[in-house]
Design a protein around this motif. Structure first.
Motif, short mmCIF file in Angstrom:
data_model
loop_
_atom_site.label_atom_id
_atom_site.label_comp_id
_atom_site.label_asym_id
_atom_site.label_seq_id
_atom_site.Cartn_x
_atom_site.Cartn_y
_atom_site.Cartn_z
N UNK A 112 7.97 -10.08 -4.57
CA UNK A 112 6.99 -9.48 -5.49
C UNK A 112 7.39 -8.49 -6.25
N UNK A 113 8.00 -7.30 -5.82
CA UNK A 113 8.60 -6.12 -6.29
C UNK A 113 9.63 -6.60 -7.33
N UNK A 114 10.29 -7.41 -6.90
CA UNK A 114 11.73 -7.65 -7.86
C UNK A 114 11.27 -8.38 -9.09
N UNK A 115 10.26 -9.15 -8.78
CA UNK A 115 9.62 -9.97 -10.09
C UNK A 115 8.78 -9.24 -10.99
N UNK A 116 8.19 -8.19 -10.25
CA UNK A 116 7.34 -7.26 -11.24
C UNK A 116 7.18 -5.89 -10.44
N UNK A 117 7.76 -4.87 -10.56
CA UNK A 117 7.84 -3.62 -9.75
C UNK A 117 6.65 -2.91 -10.31
N UNK A 118 5.78 -3.24 -11.31
CA UNK A 118 4.84 -2.42 -11.62
C UNK A 118 3.42 -2.86 -11.14
N UNK A 119 3.72 -3.74 -9.85
CA UNK A 119 2.33 -3.97 -9.32
C UNK A 119 1.77 -3.06 -8.61
N UNK A 120 0.42 -2.90 -8.54
CA UNK A 120 -0.16 -1.90 -7.70
C UNK A 120 -0.24 -2.40 -6.19
N UNK A 121 -0.24 -1.53 -5.32
CA UNK A 121 -0.68 -1.95 -4.04
C UNK A 121 -1.50 -2.88 -3.69
N UNK A 122 -2.67 -2.76 -4.44
CA UNK A 122 -3.91 -3.47 -4.46
C UNK A 122 -3.59 -5.21 -4.91
N UNK A 123 -2.87 -5.29 -5.76
CA UNK A 123 -2.36 -6.45 -6.41
C UNK A 123 -1.15 -7.10 -5.27
N UNK A 124 -0.44 -6.27 -5.02
CA UNK A 124 0.44 -6.48 -4.15
C UNK A 124 0.16 -7.08 -2.60
N UNK A 125 -0.85 -6.40 -2.07
CA UNK A 125 -1.80 -6.55 -1.03
C UNK A 125 -2.49 -8.02 -1.31
N UNK A 126 -3.18 -8.39 -2.39
CA UNK A 126 -3.51 -9.73 -2.47
C UNK A 126 -2.38 -10.67 -2.46
N UNK A 127 -1.46 -10.37 -3.10
CA UNK A 127 -0.33 -11.63 -3.01
C UNK A 127 0.23 -11.81 -1.96
N UNK A 160 -3.99 -3.35 1.63
CA UNK A 160 -3.19 -2.33 0.91
C UNK A 160 -2.47 -1.30 1.43
N UNK A 161 -3.31 -0.37 2.52
CA UNK A 161 -2.52 0.53 3.47
C UNK A 161 -1.39 -0.04 4.04
N UNK A 162 -1.43 -1.20 4.70
CA UNK A 162 -0.18 -1.87 5.19
C UNK A 162 1.02 -1.99 4.25
N UNK A 216 6.17 -0.46 2.01
CA UNK A 216 7.07 -0.01 0.68
C UNK A 216 7.48 0.97 1.06
N UNK A 217 6.68 2.06 1.54
CA UNK A 217 7.19 3.36 1.81
C UNK A 217 8.49 3.23 2.70
N UNK A 218 8.51 2.56 3.67
CA UNK A 218 9.68 2.37 4.79
C UNK A 218 10.63 1.77 4.06
N UNK A 219 10.40 0.86 3.32
CA UNK A 219 11.72 0.29 2.59
C UNK A 219 12.39 1.27 1.76
N UNK A 220 11.45 1.98 1.02
CA UNK A 220 12.00 3.11 0.27
C UNK A 220 13.03 4.14 0.99
N UNK A 221 12.33 4.48 1.98
CA UNK A 221 12.73 5.62 2.94
C UNK A 221 14.12 5.13 3.65
#
Length: 152
Positions: A11-26, A31-33, A38-43
């Motif tokens: 999802x992020x590679x298709x659209x990195x501008x997605x909000x956590x809320x939209x990402x959560x829905x998809x 959203x917290x999970x 995402x934070x862990x993937x960044x770190x």
């Protein structure tokens, strides 16, 4: 990396501008999970940044090429950060074989390309190949075939 990490990355590679809320829905996760994953993937360095993909030709650099550099030793361009920061150089890969590195470049004109080759020449022997078209453009990374079955 599990299937959920890959779903988030897709999802992020298709659209990195997605909000956590939209990402959560998809991906059907809270959203917290999603934010935590995402934070862990960044770190851990899996996600290295968020970027806009720009068409070089439409941005004023219609001449694209791949340049193989034969430049081992102290003159090698890999030892000169100023060279690898030139704006015409889009990517540099250090490779094996009879070539030191491969550069993907984009210039505003053939004259600018020729000038770039001349600037590279003191560092070693450049050998160029012009890009006529890109039938397979950038694509998102996905799990290797069979990786999920092996638990990777």
């Amino acid at each position: 990396m599990d299937a959920m990490d890959w779903a988030l990355l897709a999802e992020l590679q298709a659209d990195a501008r997605l909000s956590f809320s939209e990402l959560s829905r998809r991906v059907h996760l809270s959203a917290p999970a999603v934010a935590e994953r995402v934070r862990r993937l960044e770190e851990t360095g899996v996600i290295t940044g968020y970027h806009a993909r720009v068409d070089p030709a439409l941005a004023g650099r219609p001449v694209s090429a791949v340049i193989r550099m034969n430049c081992y030793g102290p003159r090698c361009i890999l030892r000169d950060g100023a060279v690898t920061a030139w704006p015409e150089i889009l990517e540099v890969d250090r490779v094996t074989g009879d070539t030191c590195c491969i550069l993907r470049v984009a210039t505003a004109s053939m004259a600018a390309f020729e000038e770039l080759i001349d600037r590279l020449a003191p560092h070693g022997q450049p050998s160029s190949t012009m890009v006529l078209s890109t039938p397979v453009p950038w694509r998102p990374l996905s799990p290797a075939p069979g990786a999920e079955a092996k638990g990777r």
